[in-house]
Design a protein around this motif. Structure first.
Motif, PDB file in Angstrom:
ATOM      1  N   ALA A 184      49.131  44.494  44.430  1.00  0.00           N
ATOM      2  CA  ALA A 184      47.715  45.580  45.163  1.00  0.00           C
ATOM      3  C   ALA A 184      46.921  45.114  44.180  1.00  0.00           C
ATOM      4  O   ALA A 184      46.028  44.563  43.830  1.00  0.00           O
ATOM      5  CB  ALA A 184      49.033  46.522  44.714  1.00  0.00           C
ATOM      6  N   ARG A 185      47.973  44.862  42.591  1.00  0.00           N
ATOM      7  CA  ARG A 185      47.049  45.035  41.236  1.00  0.00           C
ATOM      8  C   ARG A 185      46.555  43.319  41.082  1.00  0.00           C
ATOM      9  O   ARG A 185      44.945  42.816  40.743  1.00  0.00           O
ATOM     10  CB  ARG A 185      48.154  44.904  40.308  1.00  0.00           C
ATOM     11  CG  ARG A 185      47.036  44.459  38.655  1.00  0.00           C
ATOM     12  CD  ARG A 185      47.776  44.468  37.755  1.00  0.00           C
ATOM     13  NE  ARG A 185      48.610  45.766  37.702  1.00  0.00           N
ATOM     14  CZ  ARG A 185      49.930  47.208  37.839  1.00  0.00           C
ATOM     15  NH1 ARG A 185      51.006  46.042  37.682  1.00  0.00           N
ATOM     16  NH2 ARG A 185      50.078  48.214  37.719  1.00  0.00           N
ATOM     17  N   GLN A 186      47.572  42.421  41.654  1.00  0.00           N
ATOM     18  CA  GLN A 186      46.771  41.320  41.587  1.00  0.00           C
ATOM     19  C   GLN A 186      45.331  41.036  43.081  1.00  0.00           C
ATOM     20  O   GLN A 186      44.369  40.538  42.901  1.00  0.00           O
ATOM     21  CB  GLN A 186      47.341  40.264  42.522  1.00  0.00           C
ATOM     22  CG  GLN A 186      48.563  39.897  41.575  1.00  0.00           C
ATOM     23  CD  GLN A 186      49.790  38.977  41.936  1.00  0.00           C
ATOM     24  OE1 GLN A 186      49.539  38.549  43.500  1.00  0.00           O
ATOM     25  NE2 GLN A 186      50.789  38.188  41.570  1.00  0.00           N
ATOM     26  N   PHE A 187      45.028  41.869  44.221  1.00  0.00           N
ATOM     27  CA  PHE A 187      44.047  41.802  44.753  1.00  0.00           C
ATOM     28  C   PHE A 187      43.258  42.635  44.123  1.00  0.00           C
ATOM     29  O   PHE A 187      41.659  42.145  44.604  1.00  0.00           O
ATOM     30  CB  PHE A 187      43.972  42.320  46.173  1.00  0.00           C
ATOM     31  CG  PHE A 187      45.188  41.773  47.305  1.00  0.00           C
ATOM     32  CD1 PHE A 187      44.049  40.992  48.022  1.00  0.00           C
ATOM     33  CD2 PHE A 187      46.082  41.308  47.762  1.00  0.00           C
ATOM     34  CE1 PHE A 187      44.479  39.528  49.156  1.00  0.00           C
ATOM     35  CE2 PHE A 187      47.011  40.205  48.992  1.00  0.00           C
ATOM     36  CZ  PHE A 187      46.025  39.804  49.441  1.00  0.00           C
ATOM     37  N   VAL A 188      42.904  43.678  44.193  1.00  0.00           N
ATOM     38  CA  VAL A 188      42.255  44.716  43.823  1.00  0.00           C
ATOM     39  C   VAL A 188      41.559  43.676  42.366  1.00  0.00           C
ATOM     40  O   VAL A 188      40.462  43.542  42.335  1.00  0.00           O
ATOM     41  CB  VAL A 188      42.933  45.639  42.995  1.00  0.00           C
ATOM     42  CG1 VAL A 188      41.948  46.742  41.860  1.00  0.00           C
ATOM     43  CG2 VAL A 188      43.485  46.371  43.273  1.00  0.00           C
ATOM     44  N   ASP A 189      42.418  42.882  41.405  1.00  0.00           N
ATOM     45  CA  ASP A 189      41.987  42.001  40.492  1.00  0.00           C
ATOM     46  C   ASP A 189      40.709  41.033  40.768  1.00  0.00           C
ATOM     47  O   ASP A 189      40.045  40.406  40.119  1.00  0.00           O
ATOM     48  CB  ASP A 189      42.406  41.537  39.068  1.00  0.00           C
ATOM     49  CG  ASP A 189      43.338  42.567  38.369  1.00  0.00           C
ATOM     50  OD1 ASP A 189      42.864  43.441  37.993  1.00  0.00           O
ATOM     51  OD2 ASP A 189      45.119  41.780  38.155  1.00  0.00           O
ATOM     52  N   ALA A 190      41.402  40.784  41.659  1.00  0.00           N
ATOM     53  CA  ALA A 190      40.751  39.076  42.194  1.00  0.00           C
ATOM     54  C   ALA A 190      39.014  39.916  43.029  1.00  0.00           C
ATOM     55  O   ALA A 190      38.422  38.631  42.911  1.00  0.00           O
ATOM     56  CB  ALA A 190      41.506  38.856  43.759  1.00  0.00           C
ATOM     57  N   VAL A 191      38.799  41.222  43.270  1.00  0.00           N
ATOM     58  CA  VAL A 191      37.621  41.236  43.932  1.00  0.00           C
ATOM     59  C   VAL A 191      36.864  41.709  43.509  1.00  0.00           C
ATOM     60  O   VAL A 191      35.202  42.125  43.621  1.00  0.00           O
ATOM     61  CB  VAL A 191      38.207  41.916  44.871  1.00  0.00           C
ATOM     62  CG1 VAL A 191      38.997  41.953  46.749  1.00  0.00           C
ATOM     63  CG2 VAL A 191      38.521  44.180  44.931  1.00  0.00           C
ATOM     64  N   GLN A 192      37.513  42.556  41.644  1.00  0.00           N
ATOM     65  CA  GLN A 192      36.030  42.745  41.124  1.00  0.00           C
ATOM     66  C   GLN A 192      35.529  41.780  40.801  1.00  0.00           C
ATOM     67  O   GLN A 192      33.649  42.403  40.214  1.00  0.00           O
ATOM     68  CB  GLN A 192      36.961  42.994  39.232  1.00  0.00           C
ATOM     69  CG  GLN A 192      38.148  43.599  39.573  1.00  0.00           C
ATOM     70  CD  GLN A 192      37.886  45.622  40.042  1.00  0.00           C
ATOM     71  OE1 GLN A 192      36.814  46.059  39.932  1.00  0.00           O
ATOM     72  NE2 GLN A 192      38.147  45.556  41.266  1.00  0.00           N
ATOM     73  N   ASP A 193      35.377  40.982  40.691  1.00  0.00           N
ATOM     74  CA  ASP A 193      33.911  40.177  40.087  1.00  0.00           C
ATOM     75  C   ASP A 193      33.583  39.485  41.621  1.00  0.00           C
ATOM     76  O   ASP A 193      32.378  38.267  40.967  1.00  0.00           O
ATOM     77  CB  ASP A 193      34.369  38.601  39.192  1.00  0.00           C
ATOM     78  CG  ASP A 193      35.330  39.186  38.082  1.00  0.00           C
ATOM     79  OD1 ASP A 193      33.997  40.049  37.169  1.00  0.00           O
ATOM     80  OD2 ASP A 193      36.005  38.642  37.511  1.00  0.00           O
ATOM     81  N   LEU A 194      33.659  39.805  42.795  1.00  0.00           N
ATOM     82  CA  LEU A 194      33.289  39.314  43.525  1.00  0.00           C
ATOM     83  C   LEU A 194      31.979  39.913  44.459  1.00  0.00           C
ATOM     84  O   LEU A 194      31.846  40.860  43.840  1.00  0.00           O
ATOM     85  CB  LEU A 194      34.301  38.721  44.787  1.00  0.00           C
ATOM     86  CG  LEU A 194      35.731  38.084  44.405  1.00  0.00           C
ATOM     87  CD1 LEU A 194      36.623  38.247  45.647  1.00  0.00           C
ATOM     88  CD2 LEU A 194      35.128  36.536  44.456  1.00  0.00           C
TER      89      LEU A 194
END
Length: 212
Positions: free
Chosen positions: A202-212
């Motif tokens: 979950a953290r990986q996905f959340v981090d991935a969308v932060q700058d999108l």
């Protein structure tokens, strides 16, 4: 919770976790693991045995921590069951205008599943404040980018086919958010009690969308 506020949450957090087929005995720990990883919108699909019971319990247990919705809401009868259980938003795989109208009457966001430009505009005019483009795994991101041009004012959640490797491509194509099922919610990990792995994914996905 007004429809506008829930749409704001969707646009801010960009991820809806889809829990389909989860067993009740695992649900609370799985929900907490997702929340610990930063997930803020979670839907339990209505074709999951005991869905309404879990939704009702999650509303109390995770109040202030996450927003709980009902997914796979096929018709008005399912919508009423979901709302009675406390669902804060409704997500469907299809466009049923009666469900959209019911959600509007109750002050709830409804994000209906649509595919064609005609369905997208029909849902928008019916009162949906966002739509779910489905099945994105089959349609592909090129399709999304092509329909985005003339339909740029309608918020779109892309559901199906997204994973960590192509997530950025989904947002470049015009997605405002994504619905994530098994790529985020690994039921085998959950059944084996590997909640730390659920949280990390979950953290990986959340981090991935932060700058999108």
């Amino acid at each position: 919770m007004t429809t506008g506020t829930m749409l704001d949450q969707l646009l801010e957090h960009k991820i809806v976790a889809i829990l389909r087929g989860i067993e009740d005995r695992h649900a609370d720990a799985a929900g907490q693991a997702l929340i610990d990883g930063g997930i803020r919108l979670m839907e339990i699909t209505m074709n999951t045995p005991g869905a309404s019971v879990m939704i009702e319990r999650w509303r109390m247990k995770f109040d202030g921590k996450a927003f709980i919705g009902a997914g796979t809401v096929l018709d008005l009868e399912m919508a009423k069951v979901a709302v009675d259980a406390g669902a804060q938003y409704l997500i469907t795989p299809n466009l049923d205008e009666a469900v959209v109208a019911y959600g509007r009457e109750r002050g709830l966001s409804v994000w209906p599943g649509v595919m064609t430009p005609t369905e997208i505009v029909k849902a928008w005019k019916a009162g949906a404040d966002a739509v779910k483009i489905f099945p994105m795994g089959t349609l592909g991101t090129k399709y999304l980018s092509e329909i985005r041009g003339p339909l740029d004012q309608i918020p779109m959640m892309a559901t199906g086919g997204a994973d960590l490797s192509n997530l950025a491509e989904y947002f470049r194509a015009g997605a405002n958010a994504v619905g994530l099922g098994s790529k985020l919610v690994n039921l085998e990990w959950i059944r084996e009690g590997k909640y730390d792995q659920v949280t990390e994914r979950a953290r990986q996905f959340v981090d991935a969308v932060q700058d999108l």
